[in-house]
Design a protein around this motif. Sequence first.
Motif, mmCIF file in Angstrom:
data_model
loop_
_atom_site.group_PDB
_atom_site.id
_atom_site.type_symbol
_atom_site.label_atom_id
_atom_site.label_comp_id
_atom_site.label_asym_id
_atom_site.label_seq_id
_atom_site.Cartn_x
_atom_site.Cartn_y
_atom_site.Cartn_z
ATOM 1 N N TYR A 25 -2.915 -10.190 -3.697
ATOM 2 C CA TYR A 25 -3.020 -8.770 -3.350
ATOM 3 C C TYR A 25 -3.795 -8.017 -4.428
ATOM 4 C CZ TYR A 25 -1.742 -3.903 -2.531
ATOM 5 O OH TYR A 25 -1.794 -2.545 -2.327
ATOM 6 N N ARG A 26 -3.545 -8.385 -5.684
ATOM 7 C CA ARG A 26 -4.210 -7.707 -6.803
ATOM 8 C C ARG A 26 -5.567 -8.333 -7.102
ATOM 9 N NH1 ARG A 26 -1.508 -9.142 -11.016
ATOM 10 N NH2 ARG A 26 0.165 -10.334 -10.045
ATOM 11 N N ALA A 81 -10.919 -5.207 -4.717
ATOM 12 C CA ALA A 81 -10.252 -4.346 -3.742
ATOM 13 C C ALA A 81 -11.199 -3.224 -3.318
ATOM 14 C CB ALA A 81 -8.983 -3.760 -4.340
ATOM 15 N N LEU A 137 2.389 1.926 -3.490
ATOM 16 C CA LEU A 137 1.430 2.470 -4.455
ATOM 17 C C LEU A 137 1.074 3.916 -4.129
ATOM 18 C CD1 LEU A 137 -0.994 -0.548 -5.041
ATOM 19 C CD2 LEU A 137 0.785 0.320 -6.564
ATOM 20 N N ASN A 138 0.932 4.216 -2.840
ATOM 21 C CA ASN A 138 0.644 5.596 -2.446
ATOM 22 C C ASN A 138 1.785 6.527 -2.837
ATOM 23 O OD1 ASN A 138 -1.952 5.416 -1.317
ATOM 24 N ND2 ASN A 138 -1.146 4.639 0.624
ATOM 25 N N CYS A 155 -8.619 1.086 -0.579
ATOM 26 C CA CYS A 155 -7.320 0.465 -0.862
ATOM 27 C C CYS A 155 -6.594 1.245 -1.961
ATOM 28 C CB CYS A 155 -7.533 -0.984 -1.299
ATOM 29 S SG CYS A 155 -6.000 -1.839 -1.740
ATOM 30 N N PRO A 156 -5.295 1.523 -1.783
ATOM 31 C CA PRO A 156 -4.546 2.251 -2.825
ATOM 32 C C PRO A 156 -4.622 1.584 -4.192
ATOM 33 C CG PRO A 156 -3.263 2.087 -0.811
ATOM 34 C CD PRO A 156 -4.461 1.221 -0.610
ATOM 35 N N LEU A 157 -4.833 0.286 -4.204
ATOM 36 C CA LEU A 157 -4.895 -0.447 -5.468
ATOM 37 C C LEU A 157 -6.030 0.057 -6.347
ATOM 38 C CD1 LEU A 157 -3.487 -2.830 -6.896
ATOM 39 C CD2 LEU A 157 -5.161 -4.351 -5.832
ATOM 40 N N ASP A 159 0.827 -1.201 0.000
ATOM 41 C CA ASP A 159 0.000 0.000 0.000
ATOM 42 C C ASP A 159 0.871 1.265 0.000
ATOM 43 O OD1 ASP A 159 -2.133 -1.699 0.066
ATOM 44 O OD2 ASP A 159 -2.823 -1.174 2.081
ATOM 45 N N ASP A 160 1.913 1.251 0.834
ATOM 46 C CA ASP A 160 2.797 2.420 0.915
ATOM 47 C C ASP A 160 3.483 2.690 -0.421
ATOM 48 O OD1 ASP A 160 2.124 2.771 3.547
ATOM 49 O OD2 ASP A 160 3.898 1.748 4.344
#
Length: 297
Positions: free
Chosen positions: A54-55, A59, A4-5, A63-65, A1-2
């Motif tokens: 995760y993908r 989502a 992607l952010n 979620c950052p995704l 997450d970090d």
Amino acid sequence: DDLLNAIYDDGNKDDISPSMCYAAAAALEGCSFVNGGSQNTLSSAMNGLFDENYRKADAPPACPLSKFAPYSSDMAYCLGTDYKAGQTKFKTAAVEYLRALGLAPRVIASSNHLGNNDMLNLTTKKTLNAKMRVKSDIFGPWEEKDLDHKVCVMYTEFIGDEKRDFVEYTSLGFLGSPHTMVTYTRCMDSILCVPLMVDAAIWCDYFVNHKVSKGDAARATAYLFKVPEGEAKGVDPGFFHQMSELEKVLEKTSGIELTVSKKRKIDEVDSESDIIAMGVKKGIISEDQAAALRGLK
């Protein structure tokens, strides 16, 4: 997450390299990424992005995704780091040879110089540190505290892509007697990497089609890289040991035993049969004697 952010935030001040953006894009497309250079691209966060769990398609919006939708949940691999071609590949095979002789390598002093763009990039401290990490750490899994491995790289524009490499191997033999071996290599640096690129592309496609786990894929392709990352960490750096890892995975997926020892046994049986048949043909032994000899097996 970090991760992607950090990539999504245009105001982010963290050190996000172009190769990290490219690797993340590959993961979101469900495409394998191979870090053939010495960049510090791979990390636990990047490896996690290549986990199809995760993908997942559902989502949550928080979620950052979700900021990168639509994205793929297809299986993909994240492999690297830094292609092991030419003198580095020979270096691991040479040390493996010295160890097989019963010698104890103590000093490996290596210097190489060339003038291509790859070496030009090493004239800056940040990129030099990344390159020296992978070049100096190729014997790391052996955990030999007494092995002093030194590497010196030099940018010489006139030499161009034709790398020049000099390595001196000093080992201890019987009764502590020193043994020194020297190698000198000249080769076109970029051309050496092309077959490894082809290997990486073919294996990634093959492993995806056969649903090979990420750990198996990483260990099977460890022979391609100076410092295998992720689940390939700790794989024996010896070239022949690494090829055996590839054979194990291919045996698992194909059901065919490919090991050198098995092939040797088959060759031995074939050669023995040929010798007996030749004996019959030349009248040295009779058919009954040949049958008796074959029965001894």
